[in-house]
Design an enzyme around this catalytic site. Structure first.
Site, mmCIF file in Angstrom:
data_model
loop_
_atom_site.group_PDB
_atom_site.id
_atom_site.type_symbol
_atom_site.label_atom_id
_atom_site.label_comp_id
_atom_site.label_asym_id
_atom_site.label_seq_id
_atom_site.Cartn_x
_atom_site.Cartn_y
_atom_site.Cartn_z
ATOM 1 N N ASP A 1 0.828 -1.214 0.000
ATOM 2 C CA ASP A 1 0.000 0.000 0.000
ATOM 3 C C ASP A 1 0.860 1.260 0.000
ATOM 4 O O ASP A 1 0.709 2.140 -0.838
ATOM 5 C CB ASP A 1 -0.858 0.050 1.285
ATOM 6 N N GLU B 1 -5.952 6.204 0.182
ATOM 7 C CA GLU B 1 -6.493 5.455 1.310
ATOM 8 C C GLU B 1 -5.579 5.472 2.537
ATOM 9 O O GLU B 1 -6.038 5.563 3.663
ATOM 10 C CB GLU B 1 -6.773 4.004 0.896
ATOM 11 N N ASP C 1 -6.483 4.455 -4.761
ATOM 12 C CA ASP C 1 -6.557 3.289 -3.863
ATOM 13 C C ASP C 1 -5.349 2.428 -4.244
ATOM 14 O O ASP C 1 -5.334 1.806 -5.303
ATOM 15 C CB ASP C 1 -7.867 2.515 -4.065
ATOM 16 N N VAL D 1 -4.034 -0.364 -3.093
ATOM 17 C CA VAL D 1 -4.402 -1.772 -3.267
ATOM 18 C C VAL D 1 -5.863 -1.882 -2.875
ATOM 19 O O VAL D 1 -6.213 -1.709 -1.704
ATOM 20 C CB VAL D 1 -3.573 -2.720 -2.370
ATOM 21 N N ASP D 2 -6.698 -2.107 -3.840
ATOM 22 C CA ASP D 2 -8.117 -2.285 -3.549
ATOM 23 C C ASP D 2 -8.409 -3.777 -3.579
ATOM 24 O O ASP D 2 -7.989 -4.481 -4.499
ATOM 25 C CB ASP D 2 -8.967 -1.567 -4.604
ATOM 26 N N THR E 1 -8.211 -5.837 -0.356
ATOM 27 C CA THR E 1 -7.204 -6.327 0.587
ATOM 28 C C THR E 1 -7.220 -7.852 0.698
ATOM 29 O O THR E 1 -6.178 -8.506 0.601
ATOM 30 C CB THR E 1 -7.510 -5.724 1.980
ATOM 31 N N SER F 1 -12.478 -6.644 -5.113
ATOM 32 C CA SER F 1 -11.917 -5.377 -5.614
ATOM 33 C C SER F 1 -12.671 -4.752 -6.783
ATOM 34 O O SER F 1 -13.680 -5.265 -7.255
ATOM 35 C CB SER F 1 -10.444 -5.541 -6.009
ATOM 36 N N LYS G 1 -14.366 -5.827 -10.339
ATOM 37 C CA LYS G 1 -15.794 -5.971 -10.696
ATOM 38 C C LYS G 1 -16.192 -4.926 -11.741
ATOM 39 O O LYS G 1 -16.919 -5.222 -12.681
ATOM 40 C CB LYS G 1 -16.667 -5.848 -9.441
ATOM 41 N N LYS H 1 -23.465 -3.392 -5.124
ATOM 42 C CA LYS H 1 -22.909 -3.435 -3.772
ATOM 43 C C LYS H 1 -23.872 -2.719 -2.838
ATOM 44 O O LYS H 1 -24.153 -1.534 -3.022
ATOM 45 C CB LYS H 1 -21.532 -2.769 -3.733
ATOM 46 N N ASP I 1 -12.702 3.938 -3.847
ATOM 47 C CA ASP I 1 -13.185 2.587 -4.181
ATOM 48 C C ASP I 1 -14.060 2.570 -5.434
ATOM 49 O O ASP I 1 -14.509 1.495 -5.856
ATOM 50 C CB ASP I 1 -13.988 2.000 -3.015
HETATM 51 N N1 LIG Z 1 -17.876 -3.170 6.107
HETATM 52 C C1 LIG Z 1 -17.705 -2.794 4.850
HETATM 53 N N2 LIG Z 1 -18.752 -2.637 4.040
HETATM 54 C C2 LIG Z 1 -18.595 -2.272 2.780
HETATM 55 N N3 LIG Z 1 -17.394 -2.052 2.206
HETATM 56 C C3 LIG Z 1 -16.307 -2.186 2.966
HETATM 57 C C4 LIG Z 1 -16.404 -2.578 4.316
HETATM 58 N N4 LIG Z 1 -15.149 -2.640 4.828
HETATM 59 C C5 LIG Z 1 -14.325 -2.295 3.819
HETATM 60 N N5 LIG Z 1 -15.011 -2.013 2.703
HETATM 61 C C6 LIG Z 1 -14.501 -1.541 1.420
HETATM 62 O O1 LIG Z 1 -14.654 -2.525 0.443
HETATM 63 C C7 LIG Z 1 -13.470 -2.568 -0.332
HETATM 64 C C8 LIG Z 1 -13.283 -3.938 -0.866
HETATM 65 O O2 LIG Z 1 -14.440 -4.216 -1.571
HETATM 66 P P1 LIG Z 1 -14.566 -5.560 -2.297
HETATM 67 O O3 LIG Z 1 -15.710 -5.447 -3.224
HETATM 68 O O4 LIG Z 1 -13.239 -5.925 -2.875
HETATM 69 O O5 LIG Z 1 -14.910 -6.592 -1.148
HETATM 70 S S1 LIG Z 1 -14.726 -8.144 -1.174
HETATM 71 O O6 LIG Z 1 -13.361 -8.456 -0.725
HETATM 72 O O7 LIG Z 1 -14.955 -8.647 -2.549
HETATM 73 O O8 LIG Z 1 -15.774 -8.623 -0.289
HETATM 74 C C9 LIG Z 1 -12.373 -2.198 0.606
HETATM 75 O O9 LIG Z 1 -11.320 -1.615 -0.131
HETATM 76 P P2 LIG Z 1 -9.798 -1.934 0.320
HETATM 77 O O10 LIG Z 1 -9.662 -1.488 1.748
HETATM 78 O O11 LIG Z 1 -9.016 -1.071 -0.621
HETATM 79 O O12 LIG Z 1 -9.573 -3.403 0.127
HETATM 80 C C10 LIG Z 1 -13.035 -1.229 1.539
HETATM 81 O O13 LIG Z 1 -12.846 0.091 1.160
HETATM 82 MG MG LIG Z 2 -10.492 -0.102 -1.730
HETATM 83 MG MG LIG Z 3 -7.136 -0.272 -0.497
HETATM 84 MG MG LIG Z 4 -8.551 -0.856 3.258
#
Ligand SMILES: Nc1ncnc2c1ncn2[C@@H]1O[C@H](COP(=O)(O)OS(=O)(=O)O)[C@@H](OP(=O)(O)O)[C@H]1O
Ligand SMILES: [Mg+2]
Ligand SMILES: [Mg+2]
Ligand SMILES: [Mg+2]
Length: 437
Positions: free
Chosen positions: A108, A133, A200, A202-203, A205, A345, A348, A362, A374
């Site tokens: 990151d 981020e 972002d 790394v989207d 995580t 991530s 999608k 979402k 995001d």
């Molecule tokens: N509780 C909650 N509800 C909704 N969204 C949240 C939540 N927590 C985190 N995030 C955000 O979702 C990002 C990742 O989304 P994804 O679509 O990749 O989620 S998943 O891993 O496929 O379930 C993720 O991005 P990254 O932190 O960059 O990975 C977050 O910004």
């Molecule tokens: Mg993200």
């Molecule tokens: Mg991220």
């Molecule tokens: Mg994060």
């Protein structure tokens, strides 16, 4: 929009995202080489959650905590910390996750520092403002010395290869203070006026630590409007059937004939300029082997499928991030027949823009505020590829209100075309009152 407005910014953004993806690939290879791989099992009995602290205006991830037998919803505040980014893994994977998250944090910050440094070199420090981020406080702490050292090394390794992508590499290696300075430039809070980048690093995580899908997302906003977006998807090859692979498949595929120059390698970069009516895809190329830039680009278009029975819904993997049962109800009422494609991530958005799926939805839990980094890059790419993205009330997403998508009506619905989009918006209206959201 003028023909060449933001042309230079887009060109630079695409190249810096290529550099960042190459960085990510190197870090992920090291991560995977050490058997630090998590499976995709969603029903495991251990809750893992990032622990964050509130610093100024945002919640930071600073570590992890493992709590057996409770759900993310029942996570509690602890010593002023709050739980953030919950996910699910097996108890046998705890140690692996702990190591993985270190790689991920290093990645990151390395991506942020690399992109910030390159943009500042090209456009001038005074002209570069970034909403990103991760922020400087986490990595400036005494206990983060090891992390900082790893970041400085990774940043220098990446910047040394920047010239392969037609960018200027630094004359001498960057020191700690220069890397910290680059990260500190990522302190913009966005808003309705001026020009700022949105990053972002790394989207996805969990996708990253599982050796699965993740993305690097960079967008430029001017006066509250997204003017360009670039999505780097290091594990989303031109071959669509790899979209939902797991690490084991990935290993097999990496050795197979699918990874050839013709197939286009194992990742891609997508980009678009708002108002251009075009979106583009480039294969990720290995900088060390690359002989010359530019990389070729091909136009992408959304799917032409508008029959729900043939359409594919793409959604987050984690139930904590989007309400799967609500989206399943919507899908059924609209007449979808296929199983949803669950992908980590902003890949999608890439899947919709490339025509590999028709719908992305979402619906986060009530109270969760979506962040601009995001979505910004993904939205412009889908729209320019011919798709439609709105909130569940049918309104465009508003990127002008700071770091969050303020005023978002319930959830996000991105579709390949208006026919499907209208059906889903209608389905939300019909079913919302009876939902638990
Ligand atoms: N509780 C909650 N509800 C909704 N969204 C949240 C939540 N927590 C985190 N995030 C955000 O979702 C990002 C990742 O989304 P994804 O679509 O990749 O989620 S998943 O891993 O496929 O379930 C993720 O991005 P990254 O932190 O960059 O990975 C977050 O910004
Ligand atoms: Mg993200
Ligand atoms: Mg991220
Ligand atoms: Mg994060």
């Amino acid at each position: 929009m003028e023909e060449d407005k933001y042309a230079k910014e887009l060109e630079v953004a695409v190249r810096v995202v290529h550099v960042a993806c190459a960085l990510c690939e190197r870090v992920q290879e090291r991560l995977l080489a050490n058997d630090n791989v998590l499976s995709k099992d969603d029903d495991s009995p251990v809750t893992v959650a990032g622990v964050g602290v509130h610093s100024n205006h945002r919640v930071r991830n600073i570590g992890i905590v493992f709590v057996s037998g409770i759900t993310p919803e029942s996570c509690f505040c602890h010593c002023g910390n709050v739980m953030n980014d919950p996910g699910w893994i097996k108890s046998s994977e705890i140690e692996i996750f702990s190591r993985s998250i270190q790689f991920k944090m290093s990645e990151d910050f390395s991506v942020q520092a690399t992109i910030s440094w390159l943009l500042s070199e090209i456009f001038g420090v005074q002209n570069v403002s970034i909403v990103a981020e991760e922020d400087i406080e986490t990595i400036s702490k005494d206990e983060s010395a090891g992390l900082l050292e790893a970041v400085v090394n990774t940043v220098n390794e990446s910047l040394a290869l920047a010239s392969k992508y037609g960018l200027q590499s630094p004359e001498t290696t960057l020191g700690t203070s220069e890397v910290l300075e680059a990260i500190s430039r990522c302190n913009s809070t966005g808003g309705p006026r001026g020009r700022y980048w949105v990053l972002d690093p790394v989207d996805g995580t969990l996708g990253f630590v599982r050796g699965d899908q993740y993305a690097v997302a960079l967008a430029l906003i001017e006066d509250g409007k997204v003017v360009l977006g670039v999505l780097g998807c290091p594990n989303y090859p031109v071959k669509t059937e790899w979209l939902n692979y797991d690490y084991q498949d990935h290993q097999a595929a990496a050795q197979s004939s699918l990874v050839t120059p013709d197939a286009g390698g194992k990742g891609c970069v997508l980009y678009a300029r708002t108002g251009s009516g075009e979106a583009w895809l480039q294969s990720l190329v290995d900088g060390e082997k690359m002989l010359e830039w530019p990389n070729r680009a091909r136009p992408i278009r959304v799917s032409s499928i508008d029959d729900p029975a043939l359409a594919t819904l793409c959604e987050p993997v984690e139930r904590a991030n989007s309400n799967h049962s609500f989206t399943a109800g919507l899908a059924q009422s609209v007449g979808l027949r296929k199983q949803p494609l669950r992908v980590h991530s902003m890949v999608k958005y890439a899947a919709i823009a490339r025509g590999d799926a028709e719908i992305f939805m979402k619906f986060a839990k009530c109270g969760y505020k979506e962040k601009i980094w995001d979505h910004a890059a993904g939205v412009v790419i889908v729209e320019e590829a011919g798709g439609v993205v709105t909130d569940a009330g049918g309104r465009p997403l508003d990127f002008s209100k700071g770091m969050y998508l303020e005023g978002l009506d319930r959830g996000i619905i991105a579709c390949s075309g208006v026919t499907l989009h209208e059906k889903f918006i209608g389905a939300v209206y019909a079913s919302w009152d009876s939902s638990n959201l």
